[in-house]
Design a protein around this motif. Sequence first.
Motif, mmCIF file in Angstrom:
data_model
loop_
_atom_site.group_PDB
_atom_site.id
_atom_site.type_symbol
_atom_site.label_atom_id
_atom_site.label_comp_id
_atom_site.label_asym_id
_atom_site.label_seq_id
_atom_site.Cartn_x
_atom_site.Cartn_y
_atom_site.Cartn_z
ATOM 1 N N PHE A 161 0.827 -1.208 0.000
ATOM 2 C CA PHE A 161 0.000 0.000 0.000
ATOM 3 C C PHE A 161 0.864 1.262 0.000
ATOM 4 O O PHE A 161 0.605 2.209 -0.760
ATOM 5 C CB PHE A 161 -0.918 -0.012 1.220
ATOM 6 C CG PHE A 161 -2.037 0.969 1.123
ATOM 7 C CD1 PHE A 161 -3.188 0.659 0.422
ATOM 8 C CD2 PHE A 161 -1.945 2.206 1.725
ATOM 9 C CE1 PHE A 161 -4.226 1.566 0.315
ATOM 10 C CE2 PHE A 161 -2.972 3.117 1.626
ATOM 11 C CZ PHE A 161 -4.126 2.799 0.928
ATOM 12 N N VAL A 162 1.883 1.281 0.831
ATOM 13 C CA VAL A 162 2.766 2.449 0.909
ATOM 14 C C VAL A 162 3.548 2.609 -0.387
ATOM 15 O O VAL A 162 3.764 3.733 -0.871
ATOM 16 C CB VAL A 162 3.709 2.315 2.123
ATOM 17 C CG1 VAL A 162 4.800 3.366 2.091
ATOM 18 C CG2 VAL A 162 2.917 2.428 3.415
ATOM 19 N N CYS A 163 3.967 1.503 -0.984
ATOM 20 C CA CYS A 163 4.692 1.555 -2.254
ATOM 21 C C CYS A 163 3.811 2.162 -3.351
ATOM 22 O O CYS A 163 4.265 3.007 -4.130
ATOM 23 C CB CYS A 163 5.146 0.153 -2.641
ATOM 24 S SG CYS A 163 6.101 0.088 -4.176
ATOM 25 N N ILE A 164 2.548 1.743 -3.413
ATOM 26 C CA ILE A 164 1.622 2.293 -4.412
ATOM 27 C C ILE A 164 1.434 3.796 -4.188
ATOM 28 O O ILE A 164 1.400 4.584 -5.140
ATOM 29 C CB ILE A 164 0.269 1.561 -4.340
ATOM 30 C CG1 ILE A 164 0.430 0.109 -4.803
ATOM 31 C CG2 ILE A 164 -0.781 2.265 -5.204
ATOM 32 C CD1 ILE A 164 -0.780 -0.767 -4.521
ATOM 33 N N PHE A 215 3.315 2.010 -15.638
ATOM 34 C CA PHE A 215 2.279 1.011 -15.422
ATOM 35 C C PHE A 215 0.953 1.500 -16.013
ATOM 36 O O PHE A 215 0.705 2.713 -16.078
ATOM 37 C CB PHE A 215 2.098 0.736 -13.925
ATOM 38 C CG PHE A 215 3.365 0.377 -13.213
ATOM 39 C CD1 PHE A 215 3.834 -0.923 -13.212
ATOM 40 C CD2 PHE A 215 4.102 1.352 -12.540
ATOM 41 C CE1 PHE A 215 5.008 -1.262 -12.554
ATOM 42 C CE2 PHE A 215 5.275 1.032 -11.873
ATOM 43 C CZ PHE A 215 5.733 -0.285 -11.892
ATOM 44 N N ASP A 216 0.128 0.570 -16.410
ATOM 45 C CA ASP A 216 -1.214 0.905 -16.868
ATOM 46 C C ASP A 216 -2.015 1.457 -15.679
ATOM 47 O O ASP A 216 -2.105 0.798 -14.638
ATOM 48 C CB ASP A 216 -1.889 -0.344 -17.436
ATOM 49 C CG ASP A 216 -3.284 -0.057 -17.953
ATOM 50 O OD1 ASP A 216 -4.233 -0.137 -17.150
ATOM 51 O OD2 ASP A 216 -3.414 0.237 -19.155
ATOM 52 N N GLN A 217 -2.579 2.668 -15.835
ATOM 53 C CA GLN A 217 -3.256 3.321 -14.720
ATOM 54 C C GLN A 217 -4.445 2.518 -14.217
ATOM 55 O O GLN A 217 -4.696 2.430 -13.014
ATOM 56 C CB GLN A 217 -3.717 4.719 -15.129
ATOM 57 C CG GLN A 217 -4.309 5.539 -13.992
ATOM 58 C CD GLN A 217 -3.326 5.782 -12.857
ATOM 59 O OE1 GLN A 217 -2.224 6.264 -13.081
ATOM 60 N NE2 GLN A 217 -3.699 5.425 -11.629
ATOM 61 N N GLU A 218 -5.176 1.898 -15.139
ATOM 62 C CA GLU A 218 -6.331 1.103 -14.736
ATOM 63 C C GLU A 218 -5.903 -0.097 -13.897
ATOM 64 O O GLU A 218 -6.541 -0.423 -12.889
ATOM 65 C CB GLU A 218 -7.100 0.635 -15.971
ATOM 66 C CG GLU A 218 -8.408 -0.062 -15.649
ATOM 67 C CD GLU A 218 -9.201 -0.430 -16.892
ATOM 68 O OE1 GLU A 218 -10.078 -1.306 -16.783
ATOM 69 O OE2 GLU A 218 -8.933 0.155 -17.962
#
Length: 399
Positions: A80-83, A264-267
């Motif tokens: 979660f923190v990485c995202i 990365f693909d945003q979706e």
Amino acid sequence: MNTTEVFLIAMSIIFTVPYLIWRVGRTEYYAPLVVVQIITGILLGPGVLGHFFPDYYAFVFAPPVIQSLNGIAWWAVMLFVCIAGIELDLRKAWAHRGESSITAGLALGTPLLFGCLAAAFMLLTDGWMGPQAMTWQFVLGVGMACAVTALPILILFMEKLEILRQPIGQRILRYASVDDIAIWGVLATILMDWQRVGKQLAFLAAFVVFGFAFRKLMAWLAERDRWYVALIWLAVCAFGADWSGLHFMVGAFLAGAVMEAEWFDQEKMDLLRHHVLLVIMPVFFLSTGLRTNWTMGGEAVFVAAGLLLFASVSGKLLGIQIAGKILKWQPGEASIIGWLLQTKALIMIIFVNILLDKKIITSEAFTALLLMAVASTMLTVPMVAPRLARMREIIFRVR
């Protein structure tokens, strides 16, 4: 029953109870499922379930089960923190650096000051500062907890209010992104261990070198390979940060911050964040609730939580009002932006988990800060929605 069976009972409780509260109680307006999961974690902790039903608590949340849950919680929060680090858009903040720096500085600095004053007041009584903390670490840590904005939950709320893709929503994201960098920078300062400073400097130096090579590699790889390499990079950075004494979550944030969202693909990234929240973050919320403590007396903890909530809310709103005056915002904008930046759950909870791990705060202070984070987050949508409706009505009339 064996440990596996009790573990599965615990997992069933973790997913069932908050879902039923959220769905049957229809709490979405003021408490989305994420907030309900955090509150449920507190209710299932030693302060509530453990107090009223100690035998059931000891059976379900036995040490081997807690150890298993903690492993899942650690990986969940690292993802979660990485995202959150990946989704920081510092280019836009730099393009509007004048406005962003003034607003973000006041949005962070004013509640930080108020929070530090509240922490100093708490030090008048024993039981709040951890055994490994110096006074400045406790005061700065609590002050920063009052200043934190939870970027991922902010995005969720702005989607709900239908302003995420609008100009005001993009502005708020810029302010929150700048503050996110400052938050993790302050945390790294608090965690600096002068007995292990050589290790910490070695980690940071290695991170710069390998981060440069990692960026070159990621730009060269096909997208399908980037997802796997990113997870390897996350685990390595988290290990390095924890080995040096900075904490694995600092490493997780750094791992994400050097990645570009456009890789990365945003979706798919949105889906990954959604699935992490759905599948494994509830375990983190439960493990957080298991760390709450009311041994000083519930009254003292609630009084401290109220003091911290006042410092946090008043500081954030005052700072944004000052920024609005300086930058000559439209009437009503400062109030909306101030309340949205007040959103604290998740990132603030992650922040105070680290302070508790490093024994900078006690479990009683942790409980008070956790209650403050939940209350401030639950206030956000009910306070913003009517103000936003009035501002839209004024704009419609003018047109």
